[in-house]
Scaffold this motif. Structure first.
Motif, PDB file in Angstrom:
ATOM      1  N   ALA A 244       6.160  44.729 -20.698  1.00 46.05           N
ATOM      2  CA  ALA A 244       5.515  43.695 -21.384  1.00 46.05           C
ATOM      3  C   ALA A 244       3.917  43.782 -21.541  1.00 46.05           C
ATOM      4  O   ALA A 244       3.367  43.725 -22.364  1.00 46.05           O
ATOM      5  N   LYS A 245       3.190  44.271 -20.331  1.00 42.31           N
ATOM      6  CA  LYS A 245       1.947  44.478 -20.465  1.00 42.31           C
ATOM      7  C   LYS A 245       1.272  45.620 -20.925  1.00 42.31           C
ATOM      8  O   LYS A 245       0.329  45.491 -21.937  1.00 42.31           O
ATOM      9  N   SER A 246       2.326  46.623 -21.276  1.00 35.73           N
ATOM     10  CA  SER A 246       2.020  47.698 -21.758  1.00 35.73           C
ATOM     11  C   SER A 246       2.162  47.570 -23.499  1.00 35.73           C
ATOM     12  O   SER A 246       1.417  47.925 -24.066  1.00 35.73           O
TER      13      SER A 246
ATOM     14  N   MET B 277      -0.759  46.861 -28.627  1.00 35.88           N
ATOM     15  CA  MET B 277      -1.008  45.975 -29.805  1.00 35.88           C
ATOM     16  C   MET B 277      -2.516  45.896 -29.768  1.00 35.88           C
ATOM     17  O   MET B 277      -2.864  45.932 -31.003  1.00 35.88           O
ATOM     18  N   LYS B 278      -3.236  45.770 -28.764  1.00 40.65           N
ATOM     19  CA  LYS B 278      -4.388  45.712 -28.709  1.00 40.65           C
ATOM     20  C   LYS B 278      -5.380  46.910 -28.894  1.00 40.65           C
ATOM     21  O   LYS B 278      -6.309  46.877 -29.703  1.00 40.65           O
TER      22      LYS B 278
ATOM     23  N   MET C 102      -6.402  54.328 -30.351  1.00 39.45           N
ATOM     24  CA  MET C 102      -5.885  55.471 -29.343  1.00 39.45           C
ATOM     25  C   MET C 102      -4.624  56.152 -30.185  1.00 39.45           C
ATOM     26  O   MET C 102      -4.498  57.212 -29.863  1.00 39.45           O
ATOM     27  N   GLY C 103      -4.185  55.743 -31.137  1.00 38.09           N
ATOM     28  CA  GLY C 103      -3.071  56.191 -31.803  1.00 38.09           C
ATOM     29  C   GLY C 103      -1.838  56.287 -31.020  1.00 38.09           C
ATOM     30  O   GLY C 103      -1.549  55.344 -30.010  1.00 38.09           O
TER      31      GLY C 103
ATOM     32  N   SER D  65     -19.765  42.396 -33.529  1.00 37.86           N
ATOM     33  CA  SER D  65     -19.432  41.057 -33.680  1.00 37.86           C
ATOM     34  C   SER D  65     -18.254  40.835 -32.648  1.00 37.86           C
ATOM     35  O   SER D  65     -17.714  41.649 -32.031  1.00 37.86           O
ATOM     36  N   ASN D  66     -17.996  39.467 -32.316  1.00 39.19           N
ATOM     37  CA  ASN D  66     -17.006  39.158 -31.444  1.00 39.19           C
ATOM     38  C   ASN D  66     -15.346  39.358 -31.881  1.00 39.19           C
ATOM     39  O   ASN D  66     -14.594  39.720 -31.140  1.00 39.19           O
ATOM     40  N   GLY D  67     -15.365  39.540 -33.228  1.00 43.73           N
ATOM     41  CA  GLY D  67     -13.983  39.986 -33.579  1.00 43.73           C
ATOM     42  C   GLY D  67     -13.816  41.377 -33.541  1.00 43.73           C
ATOM     43  O   GLY D  67     -12.261  41.751 -33.535  1.00 43.73           O
ATOM     44  N   ALA D  68     -14.790  42.100 -33.583  1.00 45.22           N
ATOM     45  CA  ALA D  68     -14.388  43.536 -33.572  1.00 45.22           C
ATOM     46  C   ALA D  68     -14.265  44.104 -32.087  1.00 45.22           C
ATOM     47  O   ALA D  68     -14.722  43.394 -31.099  1.00 45.22           O
ATOM     48  N   SER D  69     -13.510  44.939 -31.843  1.00 41.83           N
ATOM     49  CA  SER D  69     -13.276  45.676 -30.518  1.00 41.83           C
ATOM     50  C   SER D  69     -14.207  46.824 -30.123  1.00 41.83           C
ATOM     51  O   SER D  69     -14.397  47.702 -30.956  1.00 41.83           O
ATOM     52  N   LEU D  70     -14.416  46.966 -28.732  1.00 41.74           N
ATOM     53  CA  LEU D  70     -15.219  47.847 -28.355  1.00 41.74           C
ATOM     54  C   LEU D  70     -14.144  49.245 -28.103  1.00 41.74           C
ATOM     55  O   LEU D  70     -12.920  48.950 -27.712  1.00 41.74           O
TER      56      LEU D  70
END
Length: 190
Positions: A38-40, A45-46, A51-52, A146-151
Motif C-alpha cells: 500500500a505504501k509502495s 503514484m507520487k 522515475m519511470g 511552485s507548491n504544485g510541482a514536485s521536487l
C-alpha cells in the motif's frame, strides 16, 4: 476433590497446531506485504513520472514477503499429508512455531518498509514545499518551484547513487522477512 484430567495422557492435537502454524505464516506474511504494498503504491503514484519503471521496485520487493509465508504454509501442509498420527506432538508445535517465526518476521519487515517509504515521501515533500526562491524587481519573493510541482526524487549529480542507496535500504529492510524464512526452514528441517 474434583476430578481433573490427567495432563500426561492429553494429546496436544499436533495436526491442529500445524494447521494453525500454516495459517499464521500465510496471514501475517500477507498482512506485512499488504501494508508495504500500500505504501509502495502511494510511492509509485507520487513518483512514477520522475522515475519511470524504477518506481515499481518497492511494490515488487513488498510482494515477496507474502511468498515467504506461502512457502512455509505449503511445506507445513505437506507435512500434514500423512493423516492423523503422522506427526508427533512436539513436531506439531514446532511447525506452529515455524509459521509464527516467518509470519511475524514478514509482518515486521512489511511494517518497516512501509514506515521507510512513508518517512521518505514526507521528507521529500517537505523539502519540495520549503522556500528556495528569489526576489523579483518589486521585492516580492518568488519561489523557484511552485507548491504544485514536485521536487526531483533524487539529486541530479548523484541520481544513480541515490537510487542505489534507496534500494539497498529497502532490500535490507525486506531481508528481515528472509531471515524469518530461513529460521522457519531450519525449524521444519529438524
Amino acid at each position: 476433590m474434583r476430578n481433573t484430567p490427567d495432563l500426561a495422557d492429553a494429546s496436544l492435537a499436533p495436526e491442529l497446531w500445524s494447521a494453525l502454524g500454516a495459517a499464521t505464516a500465510i496471514f501475517f506474511s500477507s498482512a506485512g506485504s499488504c501494508y508495504a504494498s500500500a505504501k509502495s503504491g502511494v510511492f509509485l503514484m507520487k513518483y512514477h513520472s520522475q522515475m519511470g519503471l524504477l518506481a515499481l521496485c518497492p511494490i515488487i520487493i513488498s510482494g515477496v514477503l507474502a511468498i515467504y509465508g506461502l512457502i512455509i504454509g505449503i511445506i507445513i501442509s505437506f507435512k500434514l499429508g500423512g493423516g492423523e498420527g503422522s506427526i508427533s506432538d512436539t513436531f506439531g508445535v514446532t511447525l506452529f512455531g515455524a509459521g509464527c517465526v516467518v509470519g511475524t518476521a514478514c509482518l515486521c519487515s512489511g511494517w518497516g518498509m512501509g514506515l521507510f517509504l512513508d518517512n521518505y515521501m514526507k521528507t521529500t515533500f517537505a523539502h519540495a514545499t520549503s522556500y528556495s526562491g528569489t526576489e523579483d524587481a518589486e521585492g516580492e519573493r518568488q519561489p523557484l518551484i511552485s507548491n504544485g510541482a514536485s521536487l526531483p526524487v533524487f539529486s541530479s549529480n548523484l541520481e544513480g547513487k541515490s537510487y542505489l542507496y534507496f534500494l539497498c535500504i529497502f532490500v535490507f529492510i525486506e531481508a528481515i522477512g528472509l531471515y524469518g524464512l530461513i529460521v522457519a526452514l531450519f525449524m521444519i528441517g529438524k
